[in-house]
Design an enzyme around this catalytic site. Sequence first.
Site, PDB file in Angstrom:
ATOM      1  N   GLU A 186      24.856 -13.338  36.803  1.00  0.00           N
ATOM      2  CA  GLU A 186      25.670 -13.480  38.020  1.00  0.00           C
ATOM      3  C   GLU A 186      25.453 -12.310  38.974  1.00  0.00           C
ATOM      4  O   GLU A 186      25.729 -12.419  40.169  1.00  0.00           O
ATOM      5  CB  GLU A 186      27.158 -13.621  37.677  1.00  0.00           C
TER       6      GLU A 186
ATOM      7  N   THR B  22      27.425 -16.073  47.101  1.00  0.00           N
ATOM      8  CA  THR B  22      28.670 -15.780  46.387  1.00  0.00           C
ATOM      9  C   THR B  22      29.147 -14.367  46.700  1.00  0.00           C
ATOM     10  O   THR B  22      30.343 -14.144  46.929  1.00  0.00           O
ATOM     11  CB  THR B  22      28.486 -15.985  44.871  1.00  0.00           C
TER      12      THR B  22
END
Length: 327
Positions: A144, A200
């Site tokens: 991530e 993100t």
Amino acid sequence: MRKINEIEYQECITSAPSSTANLGPGYDVFGLGLDALEDIVTLKVIKKSGSNLNSIKIKTKGEGSKSIPIDPELNSSGKVAKKIIADYNLHKYECIIDIEKNIPPGYGMGSSAASAVATAVAFNKIFKLDIQDTKLLNYAAEGELASAGVKHYDNIAGSFFGDFVIVRSTPGLEFIKIKSPKDLTLVVCVPLIDVPKMKTEFARSILPKEVPLKKMVQNLSNACTIVAGFFNKDIQMICNGIDDCIIEPVRQKLIPGYEQVKERSLQAGALAFAISGAGPATIAFSNSKNKGLQISEVMKDTYEKLDIECKTFICNPSRGAKIISTK
Ligand code: HSE
């Protein structure tokens, strides 16, 4: 037990599903695996003959592969591989990670998480590392960093375990899984718009750093209602809790047509509506495939009227990551 250094050549194929995160008020806490799409990773491990320093090679194919960096430093699978190789001293192996990228990045459907999870599972299997779930997910969360700039575990957890997962991250990492009600149907709608490269990370950077107590209470009570709904297998109760007064008002501005698509989905019978993860996908909740179909049509019509291309997926909570084969 076979020792790591006895491997000459091995390969392992794994898969991990798409996911949605947050479910409204559960920012960074709720993950739900979705059977809409899945990434498939083939990890090939070859014992190096000489002093070849290049340990990781990444290849990608599939619909989502176009915008995926293959530099291991920038790729979510590459980041996971690098960390595991370093921690377990696997430098004498060349690792080829072949990613069938079926979940396009930048949708809000846990693309980076799926590749990262599938990679972590493949390493664990091939090298017989025996890494337990929580630690393995910590490795997967390295991925991530490539898209969000920070480790967050909600998509990772949904993709690894499947179904609904609560992430407890302080003081220690813990994952609490609850099975979904059988008929829970999700309609994901992705407007095909250009999103920032680190989408993100950007969508996180615009969020408030502090939250008024009143809003915290509102979101907390909704989040608890969602958990109770999953626990009781009560779709209506889950949906009653899907209402977020903290993140949605800020992020919806990044999603064209958000208000229209929300309003029309609810009119068409959706029981709840939210941004899927960091967007731009949105997600409508329903209790039947038929209603899901109607909601999907309305979503498509809304975007058609706005002259924006979109894709919809009618799906259910998924099973988790799988080892498909090893040889
Ligand atoms: N919880 C993460 C966020 C999910 O909302 O930023 C990203 O998919």
